[in-house]
Structures are given as structure tokens and as C-alpha cells.
Scaffold this motif. Structure first.
Motif, PDB file in Angstrom:
ATOM      1  N   UNK A 260       0.768  -0.927  -0.136  1.00 31.44           N
ATOM      2  CA  UNK A 260       0.247  -0.166  -0.091  1.00 31.44           C
ATOM      3  C   UNK A 260       1.148   0.893  -0.041  1.00 31.44           C
ATOM      4  N   UNK A 261      -0.252   2.136  -0.153  1.00 30.06           N
ATOM      5  CA  UNK A 261       0.843   3.572   0.007  1.00 30.06           C
ATOM      6  C   UNK A 261      -0.319   4.232   0.450  1.00 30.06           C
ATOM      7  N   UNK A 262       0.209   5.797   0.775  1.00 29.15           N
ATOM      8  CA  UNK A 262      -0.486   7.319   0.741  1.00 29.15           C
ATOM      9  C   UNK A 262      -0.619   7.126  -0.433  1.00 29.15           C
ATOM     10  N   UNK A 263      -2.524   8.321  -0.594  1.00 27.69           N
ATOM     11  CA  UNK A 263      -2.620   8.631  -1.497  1.00 27.69           C
ATOM     12  C   UNK A 263      -2.954   9.963  -1.685  1.00 27.69           C
ATOM     13  N   UNK A 264      -3.862  10.414  -0.654  1.00 24.78           N
ATOM     14  CA  UNK A 264      -4.358  11.348  -0.023  1.00 24.78           C
ATOM     15  C   UNK A 264      -4.385  11.897   1.429  1.00 24.78           C
ATOM     16  N   UNK A 265      -2.994  12.906   1.417  1.00 25.23           N
ATOM     17  CA  UNK A 265      -2.739  12.657   2.353  1.00 25.23           C
ATOM     18  C   UNK A 265      -3.459  13.846   3.748  1.00 25.23           C
ATOM     19  N   UNK A 266      -4.745  14.382   2.869  1.00 23.02           N
ATOM     20  CA  UNK A 266      -5.999  15.293   3.495  1.00 23.02           C
ATOM     21  C   UNK A 266      -6.448  13.556   4.377  1.00 23.02           C
ATOM     22  N   UNK A 267      -6.883  12.969   3.989  1.00 23.03           N
ATOM     23  CA  UNK A 267      -7.443  11.872   4.197  1.00 23.03           C
ATOM     24  C   UNK A 267      -7.144  11.199   5.046  1.00 23.03           C
ATOM     25  N   UNK A 268      -5.553  10.425   5.253  1.00 22.19           N
ATOM     26  CA  UNK A 268      -4.899  10.199   6.030  1.00 22.19           C
ATOM     27  C   UNK A 268      -4.251  10.552   7.525  1.00 22.19           C
ATOM     28  N   UNK A 269      -4.605  12.173   7.240  1.00 19.08           N
ATOM     29  CA  UNK A 269      -3.757  13.169   8.158  1.00 19.08           C
ATOM     30  C   UNK A 269      -5.430  13.877   9.250  1.00 19.08           C
ATOM     31  N   UNK A 270      -6.613  13.209   8.484  1.00 19.80           N
ATOM     32  CA  UNK A 270      -7.564  14.353   9.304  1.00 19.80           C
ATOM     33  C   UNK A 270      -8.573  13.724   9.441  1.00 19.80           C
ATOM     34  N   UNK A 271      -9.182  12.317   8.858  1.00 18.08           N
ATOM     35  CA  UNK A 271      -9.894  11.527   8.873  1.00 18.08           C
ATOM     36  C   UNK A 271      -9.757  10.436   9.453  1.00 18.08           C
ATOM     37  N   UNK A 272      -9.047   9.473   9.753  1.00 21.27           N
ATOM     38  CA  UNK A 272      -7.803   8.514  10.908  1.00 21.27           C
ATOM     39  C   UNK A 272      -7.794   8.757  11.961  1.00 21.27           C
ATOM     40  N   UNK A 273      -7.491   8.620  13.017  1.00 19.40           N
ATOM     41  CA  UNK A 273      -6.377   8.787  13.865  1.00 19.40           C
ATOM     42  C   UNK A 273      -5.165   8.670  14.029  1.00 19.40           C
ATOM     43  N   UNK A 274      -5.056   7.322  13.497  1.00 20.35           N
ATOM     44  CA  UNK A 274      -3.547   6.453  12.865  1.00 20.35           C
ATOM     45  C   UNK A 274      -3.877   5.845  12.213  1.00 20.35           C
ATOM     46  N   UNK A 275      -3.396   6.164  10.552  1.00 19.14           N
ATOM     47  CA  UNK A 275      -3.797   5.384   9.494  1.00 19.14           C
ATOM     48  C   UNK A 275      -3.466   4.060   9.237  1.00 19.14           C
ATOM     49  N   UNK A 276      -2.259   4.666  10.336  1.00 20.33           N
ATOM     50  CA  UNK A 276      -1.327   3.081  10.173  1.00 20.33           C
ATOM     51  C   UNK A 276      -2.059   1.963  10.732  1.00 20.33           C
ATOM     52  N   UNK A 277      -2.404   1.800  11.986  1.00 23.41           N
ATOM     53  CA  UNK A 277      -3.075   1.213  12.854  1.00 23.41           C
ATOM     54  C   UNK A 277      -4.915   0.985  12.257  1.00 23.41           C
ATOM     55  N   UNK A 278      -4.889   2.053  10.745  1.00 24.10           N
ATOM     56  CA  UNK A 278      -5.995   1.459  10.932  1.00 24.10           C
ATOM     57  C   UNK A 278      -5.992   0.203   9.569  1.00 24.10           C
ATOM     58  N   UNK A 279      -5.096   0.614   9.287  1.00 24.08           N
ATOM     59  CA  UNK A 279      -4.886  -0.366   7.749  1.00 24.08           C
ATOM     60  C   UNK A 279      -5.039  -1.219   8.552  1.00 24.08           C
ATOM     61  N   UNK A 280      -3.947  -1.805   9.708  1.00 26.44           N
ATOM     62  CA  UNK A 280      -3.814  -3.343  10.609  1.00 26.44           C
ATOM     63  C   UNK A 280      -5.330  -4.053  10.611  1.00 26.44           C
ATOM     64  N   UNK A 281      -6.333  -3.364  11.286  1.00 23.56           N
ATOM     65  CA  UNK A 281      -6.950  -3.324  11.503  1.00 23.56           C
ATOM     66  C   UNK A 281      -8.317  -3.508  10.884  1.00 23.56           C
TER      67      UNK A 281
END
Length: 282
Positions: free
Chosen positions: A118-139
């Protein structure tokens, strides 16, 4: 949504910073205190605005809680020193989930391990739409694996009418897993490049029983093929004997011959011949 910006070059402001240093020194030497203080304050305020970006890195800029944009160009830049800067990697990354115990379509517990690229495509969503995007990916990947596994049986020994199974339908199953994870991670601005199963096995509590079942099924299939071949050979032998007139069997003798041939052809051990030194009737 994400807004791409390109800030001012940092080299011009760096020259200004270097010019302020002798200005401050000369001001205090010549008792120009006000000028020296102003130059010192300017030096201190300008300094935090510098930052560098390497290729495939991004910088999210926030001013007093408001999103101002994302810098994706690599180089040396300067922005408003009061801006909060948050660096995010845009490089392709992957992780391997340890085997997770899930239930297949029939309800059998199986262990499924996955690899997600995977890779980050939208930095706005990765920063503001989820608390911790790496943990979000695993769960979310774990949740996607559970849902995907529930669509297919482990193999066709359990569901003979199954067109796709976890063990045999590799391409279809991996594609289904990739779609499932992509839908979940889209909310975090994450692009899933590839998702595939890296480990697949029955859970330990049923592994032994399922192995015996698979072995039994394979043995039955092999025996069925042996019997079909033996019946064909016996029929061919009887027809040849009849056509060539070598011997004429009544029904009782024919039944005895068929029985002997079937035993010889279907046995899993080499036959031990017994010679008849008498007549056919003895």
C-alpha cells in the motif's frame, strides 16, 4: 480534500538569515539596540519555516488548526513559521499479517495470513479522517480477511459444488481480498497496490481430522478408478476368450473367473498364483 501547493524556495530566505547575523553583530557593536533586537527577532522567527523534502515524501501544512495544503515536490522550502508541519511518506510500503484464525464459508476454522502492499494517496484523508492511519490499515485488513474468508470454503472436499475455494482459486480469492481491503482503506486515503494470501491452513484443532478426511477422499477416488479399469479389463478378457473359442465357460465358471480377476486387479498387493494341475472341474 487534498490541496497541492508549492511554497517559496528556502534558499532566498537562507541568504536573508545569513545576512541578519552580521547585521545583529554590527548593531550591538554600534549601540543600535533597536535594530539589533528587530534583526534578532526576525532571525528567530524565520528559522522554523525551513524544511526539506525527499522524493516520495509529503508535508502537510496546518496554520492555527486550518489545513493550508500539502507539499509533494522535493527540495528546500520555506513557509510561514507559525505553520505546523507534518511529514508523511508516499513510498510504497507493505506489511505481513500473522496468520489469523477465521471461519470459512462452511464454518471451519482456518488460519489465513496476508501480505498487503500500500501507499498513501490522499494526505488530507490520512491526516484528518483517521486517528492513526497505519493502525487503521492493520485493523481493517484483519476485518477484510474475515469477511473474504466467509465467502469461500477451504477446499472442494467439503463443498463439491464450489467453483472457487480458498485453496484452489488463488487469483480470484486474492482479487476479492484486494477489493475488500481497498474499499475499507479508501476512507483513509490509502491506495492498495496488491493484497494476497501468504499462509493458508486449517486451524490446529481440526487439522488432523481434515487431513485424514482428505486422505480418505483421495483413497476412495483412486479405488474407484482402479475398479473401473478392472471391470473393463475383465470384460475385454471374457470377450476375447469367447471370440477366439479358447474356452467355453458356463455361468458358474464365468462368475468364478470374474471374481478371481477382480481380486487380482483390485488388490493393493501382488497376487500369489495357485496352479491347478487337475481338470477345470477340480
Amino acid at each position: 480534500m487534498e490541496k497541492i501547493i508549492k511554497p517559496a524556495s528556502g534558499y532566498l530566505l537562507l541568504l536573508l538569515e545569513l545576512a541578519l547575523i552580521p547585521t545583529i553583530a554590527l548593531s550591538f557593536i554600534n549601540d543600535l539596540l533597536i535594530l539589533g533586537v528587530i534583526a534578532a527577532i526576525a532571525l528567530i522567527l524565520i528559522l522554523p519555516g525551513f524544511f526539506t523534502l525527499q522524493p516520495n515524501k509529503a508535508m502537510v501544512l496546518i496554520l492555527f488548526g486550518a489545513y493550508k495544503g500539502t507539499v509533494k515536490a522535493n527540495g528546500f522550502f520555506w513557509v510561514n513559521p507559525f505553520m505546523t508541519k507534518q511529514k508523511i511518506s508516499l513510498r510504497v510500503r507493505n506489511f505481513e499479517n500473522k496468520p489469523l484464525k477465521v471461519n470459512d464459508k462452511i464454518g471451519n476454522p482456518v488460519m489465513v495470513g496476508t501480505i498487503v502492499v500500500w501507499q498513501v494517496e490522499d494526505t488530507f484523508k490520512a491526516t484528518f479522517d483517521v486517528e492513526d492511519y497505519e493502525n487503521f490499515i492493520h485493523l481493517q485488513s484483519d476485518a477484510a480477511v474475515r469477511k473474504m474468508a466467509g465467502k469461500y470454503p477451504y477446499d472442494d472436499f467439503e463443498a463439491e459444488d464450489a467453483e472457487i475455494t480458498l485453496r484452489s482459486g488463488v487469483e480470484e480469492v486474492n482479487h476479492s481480498l484486494e477489493l475488500e481491503i481497498s474499499e475499507r482503506l479508501e476512507h483513509a486515503g490509502i491506495k492498495v497496490i496488491e493484497a494476497r494470501i501468504s499462509h493458508l491452513a486449517y486451524a490446529s484443532e481440526i487439522a488432523s481430522a481434515m487431513l485424514q478426511r482428505q486422505q480418505a477422499t483421495a483413497i476412495v477416488a483412486a479405488r474407484r478408478k482402479i475398479v473401473d479399469g478392472a471391470v473393463g479389463m475383465v470384460d475385454m478378457a471374457l470377450e476375447d476368450l469367447k471370440l477366439k473359442g479358447i474356452v467355453d465357460f458356463d455361468e458358474e465358471k464365468k462368475a468364478a473367473m470374474v471374481s478371481n480377476l477382480m481380486v487380482v486387479l483390485c488388490s493393493d498387493r501382488a497376487a500369489s498364483p495357485v496352479l491347478n494341475v487337475g481338470t477345470l472341474n477340480q
